[in-house]
Each structure stands twice: as structure tokens, then as C-alpha cells.
Design an enzyme around this catalytic site. Structure first.
Site, PDB file in Angstrom:
ATOM      1  N   ARG A 187      35.772  37.068  38.404  1.00 46.43           N
ATOM      2  CA  ARG A 187      36.831  36.247  38.938  1.00 46.43           C
ATOM      3  C   ARG A 187      35.910  35.727  40.120  1.00 46.43           C
ATOM      4  NH1 ARG A 187      38.741  37.389  35.182  1.00 46.43           N
ATOM      5  NH2 ARG A 187      40.764  38.229  34.818  1.00 46.43           N
ATOM      6  N   TYR A 210      53.584  32.556  32.753  1.00 41.27           N
ATOM      7  CA  TYR A 210      53.275  32.099  33.934  1.00 41.27           C
ATOM      8  C   TYR A 210      52.484  30.848  33.971  1.00 41.27           C
ATOM      9  CZ  TYR A 210      50.990  31.779  38.385  1.00 41.27           C
ATOM     10  OH  TYR A 210      50.649  31.232  39.619  1.00 41.27           O
ATOM     11  N   PHE A 266      54.953  25.703  46.713  1.00 34.00           N
ATOM     12  CA  PHE A 266      54.372  26.948  46.295  1.00 34.00           C
ATOM     13  C   PHE A 266      55.329  27.735  45.885  1.00 34.00           C
ATOM     14  CE2 PHE A 266      51.927  25.325  50.099  1.00 34.00           C
ATOM     15  CZ  PHE A 266      50.680  25.728  49.451  1.00 34.00           C
ATOM     16  N   ASN A 286      41.073  32.787  42.335  1.00 31.15           N
ATOM     17  CA  ASN A 286      41.677  34.075  42.796  1.00 31.15           C
ATOM     18  C   ASN A 286      41.722  34.213  44.622  1.00 31.15           C
ATOM     19  OD1 ASN A 286      40.858  34.964  40.061  1.00 31.15           O
ATOM     20  ND2 ASN A 286      41.748  36.777  40.883  1.00 31.15           N
ATOM     21  N   GLY A 341      46.268  40.988  28.891  1.00 28.22           N
ATOM     22  CA  GLY A 341      46.251  39.389  29.555  1.00 28.22           C
ATOM     23  C   GLY A 341      45.000  39.083  30.163  1.00 28.22           C
TER      24      GLY A 341
HETATM   25  N1  UDP Z   1      41.907  44.487  38.728  1.00 28.47           N
HETATM   26  C1  UDP Z   1      41.360  46.063  38.922  1.00 28.47           C
HETATM   27  N2  UDP Z   1      42.202  46.828  39.102  1.00 28.47           N
HETATM   28  C2  UDP Z   1      43.414  46.789  40.030  1.00 28.47           C
HETATM   29  C3  UDP Z   1      43.738  45.429  40.077  1.00 28.47           C
HETATM   30  C4  UDP Z   1      43.135  44.375  39.574  1.00 28.47           C
HETATM   31  O1  UDP Z   1      40.681  46.406  37.973  1.00 28.47           O
HETATM   32  O2  UDP Z   1      44.115  47.519  40.671  1.00 28.47           O
HETATM   33  C5  UDP Z   1      41.036  43.550  38.268  1.00 28.47           C
HETATM   34  C6  UDP Z   1      41.890  42.750  37.308  1.00 28.47           C
HETATM   35  O3  UDP Z   1      41.568  43.343  35.935  1.00 28.47           O
HETATM   36  C7  UDP Z   1      41.105  41.578  37.327  1.00 28.47           C
HETATM   37  C8  UDP Z   1      40.658  41.499  38.833  1.00 28.47           C
HETATM   38  O4  UDP Z   1      40.738  42.739  39.268  1.00 28.47           O
HETATM   39  O5  UDP Z   1      39.826  41.624  36.415  1.00 28.47           O
HETATM   40  C9  UDP Z   1      41.449  40.537  39.464  1.00 28.47           C
HETATM   41  O6  UDP Z   1      42.628  40.781  39.533  1.00 28.47           O
HETATM   42  P1  UDP Z   1      43.934  40.261  40.345  1.00 28.47           P
HETATM   43  O7  UDP Z   1      45.289  41.034  40.069  1.00 28.47           O
HETATM   44  O8  UDP Z   1      43.610  40.619  41.812  1.00 28.47           O
HETATM   45  O9  UDP Z   1      43.966  38.838  39.999  1.00 28.47           O
HETATM   46  P2  UDP Z   1      44.041  37.922  38.522  1.00 28.47           P
HETATM   47  O10 UDP Z   1      42.755  37.525  38.212  1.00 28.47           O
HETATM   48  O11 UDP Z   1      44.738  38.666  37.804  1.00 28.47           O
HETATM   49  O12 UDP Z   1      44.660  36.587  39.143  1.00 28.47           O
END
Ligand code: UDP
Length: 329
Positions: free
Chosen positions: A223, A143, A75, A172, A284
Site C-alpha cells: 500500500r 464503497y 468527507f 492509505n 476484497g
Molecule cells: N492488514 C493486515 N492486518 C490487519 C489490518 C490490515 O494485514 O489487521 C493489511 C490489509 O490486508 C492491507 C493493509 O494491511 O493489505 C492495509 O489495510 P488497511 O485496512 O489499513 O487499509 P486499506 O488498504 O484496506 O484501505
């Protein structure tokens, strides 16, 4: 004799929940973690913690010499897409370098099985289809690519050295141990579920919703949120398959939720709204990432037991309410 496992990064969010699942099976568990992002208190008392990093070959060899190991779970890694876009070579050097050092040491030590934490971030945009293991690989970040490179390295180690491996592509991860012992504590926190809960609790400013003009029904990103305990159990299911062959599995629930769906879930579960503001897109981010977990379900019978978003949010809320300072200083 109990089975013995090494878990790198076992003091982190997903790793600590896997350790809990292994201990529940009566296994012996050694955690190797440098505590850069993990927490000493996230290692349950039944496991032994070795504080050390994978950059140090001697540490890796010394730990592996203490076998025999049934399997090594890997991990430990840097895991923020945004950081990797700012420091691509640093991210590749750390994640790929450390992973290769570990895999090489496993081969030398005769470890028969390795389970890799991989990621949905190695897929490109798949439109509205659920993502199968055979979907196009197109990492949008260093990443995601670092995990793909390690998947490839494991494939070669299998072909040439006979190492069996499972590459597990997480969607997620969210939620927390239903028994309340473990939870999510990233510093800084960047993940949606804990941020939304903290905003609701008034522990931080309003949540910024990153992007409202995506081609999704409500305009926000979709997600596939998978409960961290379900994720841990999927590792055990995949491990058992390694008696037959190496495997690659997408780990999710096949259900997508938008950012606004998550905020509504937090409101439903807590009875309080989540203060939020609409903000620009985060660089991204893909519009939609939803897994097809059909392969692992078919091969192993695994199925998520806490697939409902409200269940995921409820366990996360319980841990964060009980631990205002996370795992503490
Ligand atoms: N997100 C958001 N506000 C935040 C953090 C995340 O709107 O403060 C959105 C982000 O753009 C994505 C989703 O929530 O669409 C999940 O983001 P997270 O960073 O939890 O996980 P990821 O999908 O990037 O691995």
C-alpha cells in the site's frame, strides 16, 4: 474578510486534519458531522461544530444558508470496504444519497467549489504500475463505487451548473498531527498502522497479517501510506487549482510498503517488536495499490513532506501513546 468553509465529516480522521490546516490559514470553519464515527474532541476549538446528518435535507439547507462559502469539503461517509460488501445497497444509499443531497444543495445555494474525499478503492488491480488518474476505473466494492458515482455527479454539476470540484482519491491515510493535537481513532479500528502500534503496546492481541501469498516480494499486500497532514495540505493545493478548472488527483507518495514493512517500521521506531501471526487473505484486498501523484505535483507544486514510513509511524505512535483511550468516551 476571512474565507469561510463548510467541512462535512470534519470530526473524522482526515477531515479533522484538514480543519487544522484551514484554521492555520486564518479561515472560518464550520464542521457538519453526526458524530457517528467522528469525535467532538477532534474538532479544534477555532472551528464551529454543527452536530447533524446529511440525510436530513433541512439541516443541510439550514447550514448552507449561513454562507457565503468559499468551498465545501465533503468527507462525511461510510468508509469500510468490508462493511460495504456485506450491505451494498445500504452503503450506496448512504454515501451516494447523502452526497447527492449535499451537491444539489450546494448548487442551489450558489456554493462555487466542492472538494470530494474520493478513494483509491475505485481502481482495479493495476499490476506493478503506479496508478495514474487515467487508470481503469473498476471499483471492487460498493464503497469504491459510491465514490465514483459522486465523482460522476460532480462532473455533471460542473458541466451543467458550473460547479467547480476536486475529486481527491486517497491512498492509505495514516500518521497524526505533528503537533500532537489530533490522531486516528476509529471504532472498531481496522487500519493497519494503529492496529500494529496497539499490538506492539500490548493493548490488543497480536496483529493478523492478512495474506502472505500475494505476488509481491514478501507475499504481503503493498500500500501507499500518505501522512494525514500531507493529505490535508494536498486539499489546499487542489482548492487553489479550482480557480482554473475542476480537477481529479491521486493522493499518495508513489512509494509502496508491504504489511511486513509496516511492522518493521513500528519495531524500528518503538524499539519493540510487533507480535503477529500469519493469517488468510482478507476478502476484497488487492495485492498492490501505489499512487502516481505526478499530476498534483506538476499542477500545484505540492509534495509530501512526511513521506518516510518511519515519520508516519512515529507521529501515529506518539498520539496513540499519549491517548490510550483515543479521544475518550
Ligand atoms: N492488514 C493486515 N492486518 C490487519 C489490518 C490490515 O494485514 O489487521 C493489511 C490489509 O490486508 C492491507 C493493509 O494491511 O493489505 C492495509 O489495510 P488497511 O485496512 O489499513 O487499509 P486499506 O488498504 O484496506 O484501505
Amino acid at each position: 474578510m476571512p474565507r469561510r468553509f463548510l467541512v462535512t465529516g470534519g470530526a473524522g480522521f482526515v477531515g479533522s486534519h484538514l480543519v487544522a490546516a484551514l484554521l492555520a490559514q486564518g479561515a472560518e470553519v464550520v464542521v457538519l458531522d453526526n458524530l457517528s464515527t467522528g469525535h467532538r474532541a477532534a474538532v479544534l476549538p477555532g472551528a464551529r461544530l454543527v452536530v447533524g446528518g446529511l440525510e436530513d435535507e433541512a439541516t443541510v439547507q439550514a447550514v448552507l444558508a449561513d454562507g457565503p462559502w468559499h468551498a465545501v469539503f465533503h468527507f462525511a461517509a461510510l468508509s469500510l470496504v468490508g462493511d460495504s460488501m456485506r450491505d451494498p445497497i445500504g452503503y450506496l444509499a448512504a454515501n451516494v444519497g447523502n452526497g447527492l443531497r449535499l451537491i444539489a444543495a450546494c448548487v442551489r445555494a450558489g456554493v462555487p467549489r466542492v472538494v470530494l474525499s474520493s478513494t483509491a478503492a475505485l481502481f482495479g488491480d493495476s499490476g506493478s504500475a503506479a496508478i495514474t488518474e487515467d487508470a481503469a476505473i473498476a471499483p471492487g466494492s460498493p464503497y469504491g463505487d459510491s465514490k465514483w458515482m459522486l465523482e460522476r455527479a460532480l462532473a455533471w454539476a460542473g458541466r451543467i451548473h458550473g460547479l467547480r470540484s476536486a475529486s481527491l482519491r486517497y491512498f492509505n491515510a495514516a500518521g497524526a498531527d505533528p503537533e500532537g493535537r489530533l490522531g486516528e481513532d476509529h471504532r472498531p479500528e481496522t487500519h493497519l498502522v494503529p492496529l500494529a502500534i496497539d499490538a506492539m503496546l500490548g493493548r490488543r492481541d497480536e496483529l493478523a497479517v492478512f495474506g502472505t501469498d500475494y505476488p509481491t516480494p514478501d507475499g504481503t499486500c503493498i500500500r501507499d501510506y500518505i501522512h494525514v497532514t500531507d493529505l490535508a495540505e494536498a486539499h489546499l493545493a487542489a482548492l487553489a487549482r479550482l480557480d482554473h478548472a475542476s480537477v481529479t488527483y491521486n493522493l499518495g507518495t508513489a512509494t509502496g510498503h508491504s504489511v511486513l514493512d509496516v511492522l518493521h517500521s513500528v519495531a524500528r521506531v518503538s524499539g519493540r517488536t510487533v507480535p503477529h501471526r500469519l493469517a488468510p487473505r482478507r476478502p476484497g484486498d488487492l495485492a498492490r495499490l501505489v499512487a502516481s501523484p505526478a499530476r498534483i505535483m506538476h499542477d500545484t507544486g505540492w509534495a509530501p513532506r512526511h513521506a518516510a514510513l518511519d515519520d508516519i509511524v512515529a507521529t501515529a505512535l506518539r498520539w496513540r501513546s499519549a491517548h490510550p483511550a483515543g479521544y475518550g468516551a
